[in-house]
Design a protein around this motif. Structure first.
Motif, mmCIF file in Angstrom:
data_model
loop_
_atom_site.group_PDB
_atom_site.id
_atom_site.type_symbol
_atom_site.label_atom_id
_atom_site.label_comp_id
_atom_site.label_asym_id
_atom_site.label_seq_id
_atom_site.Cartn_x
_atom_site.Cartn_y
_atom_site.Cartn_z
ATOM 1 N N ALA A 184 0.827 -1.208 0.000
ATOM 2 C CA ALA A 184 0.000 0.000 0.000
ATOM 3 C C ALA A 184 0.862 1.260 0.000
ATOM 4 N N ASN A 185 1.955 1.243 0.751
ATOM 5 C CA ASN A 185 2.860 2.394 0.778
ATOM 6 C C ASN A 185 3.523 2.612 -0.578
ATOM 7 N N LYS A 186 3.852 1.524 -1.260
ATOM 8 C CA LYS A 186 4.441 1.647 -2.590
ATOM 9 C C LYS A 186 3.432 2.229 -3.579
ATOM 10 N N LEU A 187 2.165 1.844 -3.432
ATOM 11 C CA LEU A 187 1.129 2.413 -4.293
ATOM 12 C C LEU A 187 0.960 3.909 -4.026
ATOM 13 N N LYS A 188 1.090 4.304 -2.759
ATOM 14 C CA LYS A 188 1.006 5.731 -2.432
ATOM 15 C C LYS A 188 2.129 6.508 -3.099
ATOM 16 N N SER A 189 3.332 5.912 -3.111
ATOM 17 C CA SER A 189 4.460 6.584 -3.757
ATOM 18 C C SER A 189 4.263 6.685 -5.262
ATOM 19 N N LEU A 190 3.381 5.832 -5.812
ATOM 20 C CA LEU A 190 3.067 5.879 -7.234
ATOM 21 C C LEU A 190 1.805 6.688 -7.509
ATOM 22 N N GLU A 191 1.438 7.520 -6.531
ATOM 23 C CA GLU A 191 0.276 8.421 -6.631
ATOM 24 C C GLU A 191 -1.025 7.647 -6.766
ATOM 25 N N MET A 192 -1.106 6.496 -6.103
ATOM 26 C CA MET A 192 -2.342 5.724 -6.015
ATOM 27 C C MET A 192 -2.647 5.552 -4.537
ATOM 28 N N GLU A 193 -3.417 6.491 -4.001
ATOM 29 C CA GLU A 193 -3.658 6.563 -2.571
ATOM 30 C C GLU A 193 -4.500 5.384 -2.089
ATOM 31 N N VAL A 194 -4.071 4.768 -1.008
ATOM 32 C CA VAL A 194 -4.812 3.699 -0.340
ATOM 33 C C VAL A 194 -5.031 4.152 1.098
ATOM 34 N N SER A 195 -6.276 4.442 1.463
ATOM 35 C CA SER A 195 -6.556 4.949 2.808
ATOM 36 C C SER A 195 -6.318 3.851 3.842
ATOM 37 N N ASP A 196 -6.059 4.277 5.077
ATOM 38 C CA ASP A 196 -5.795 3.316 6.150
ATOM 39 C C ASP A 196 -7.018 2.454 6.442
#
Length: 270
Positions: free
Chosen positions: A149-161
């Motif tokens: 999920a953190n890697k997706l966030k770094s790819l501008e694909m937000e995954v909420s907690d």
């Protein structure tokens, strides 16, 4: 480290150390960038990436302004040298050159946008198909999904907690169904740290309850076996020739006490 820093400060680009950063080959852009930014941050050379270039120094510039510009210029120059030194030559030739590290990194990201999209799709597929097997560490399973999920966030694909917690819940096996029901009945929302703690406790509870259920099952099966009768001897007795009616009860009968079914022999029945 000090020797390497001195070498980096006074050396040409061709002899700049890469500090163990994995060379950029194309498919590893995300991991390469993570290592690069970590290294630049530790060296305090990410200043030129975090801040825009200060105004040019003039005769009217203050001493503080000149010092700030010198720090930015040094960070920009050395970080740019380090970035280029960790890129494969075949890739470096395809990237537009720039004397600003921030602009150069932007050109790199634009060049690898297709790779980043493919990486994001692969990470999403892994998250959708990843299931906890119930035997390995549940903490490691949750941390693995959190890392995705953190890697997706770094790819501008937000995954909420909140979404991540529910998503991890769906990856747990059926033995955690009671745990899931109890969570859904709660009004409070859990963080991933809370989820790790609760899942570890639930796994330990299930582990302690398992031997008792196995014992009950084994005991029940044993009672069934003890109450089971064998008619093998009776069936054999019925086959004794009529000419010798006393053979069934006679101890001299060679069949008496020897013919038993597999079940009887296994349980030492006579």
């Amino acid at each position: 480290m000090a020797r390497m820093l001195n070498q980096l400060t006074g050396s040409s680009e061709s002899s700049v150390p890469n500090f163990g950063i994995e060379p950029l080959t194309g498919a590893n852009f995300a991991s390469w960038k993570d290592q690069l930014m970590l290294t630049l941050g530790m060296l305090d050379y990410d200043l030129a990436i975090r801040q825009d270039e200060p105004a040019a120094v003039t005769e009217q510039s203050t001493r503080e302004h000149k010092a700030a510009y010198d720090r930015w210029e040094k960070a920009n120059r050395l970080s740019l040298m380090l970035v280029k030194n960790t890129i494969n030559l075949s890739i470096r030739g395809a990237i537009p050159d720039s004397d600003k590290v921030k602009e150069y990194l932007k050109s790199l990201e634009d060049h690898f946008k297709g790779s980043l999209k493919a990486l994001a799709s692969n990470l999403m597929l892994q998250m959708l198909t990843l299931k906890y097997d119930g035997s390995s560490g549940v903490r490691e399973h949750i941390m693995k999904m959190t890392d995705m999920a953190n890697k997706l966030k770094s790819l501008e694909m937000e995954v909420s907690d909140n979404f991540l917690v529910h998503f991890i819940m769906t990856s747990l096996p059926a033995r955690f169904d009671t745990f899931k029901v109890n969570y859904n009945a709660m009004k409070d929302k859990w963080s991933t740290s809370d989820l790790i703690l609760m899942c570890v406790q639930e796994k330990e509870r299930l582990k302690l309850a398992q031997p008792e259920s196995v014992h009950l099952t084994t005991t029940a099966n044993s009672k069934k076996r003890k109450g089971r009768s064998c008619n093998f001897g009776n069936k054999t007795a019925n086959k004794v020739p009529k000419t010798n009616p006393g053979a069934v009860a006679s101890s001299s009968n060679p069949l008496s006490g020897k013919l038993h079914c597999k079940f009887c022999r296994a349980n030492e029945h006579t």
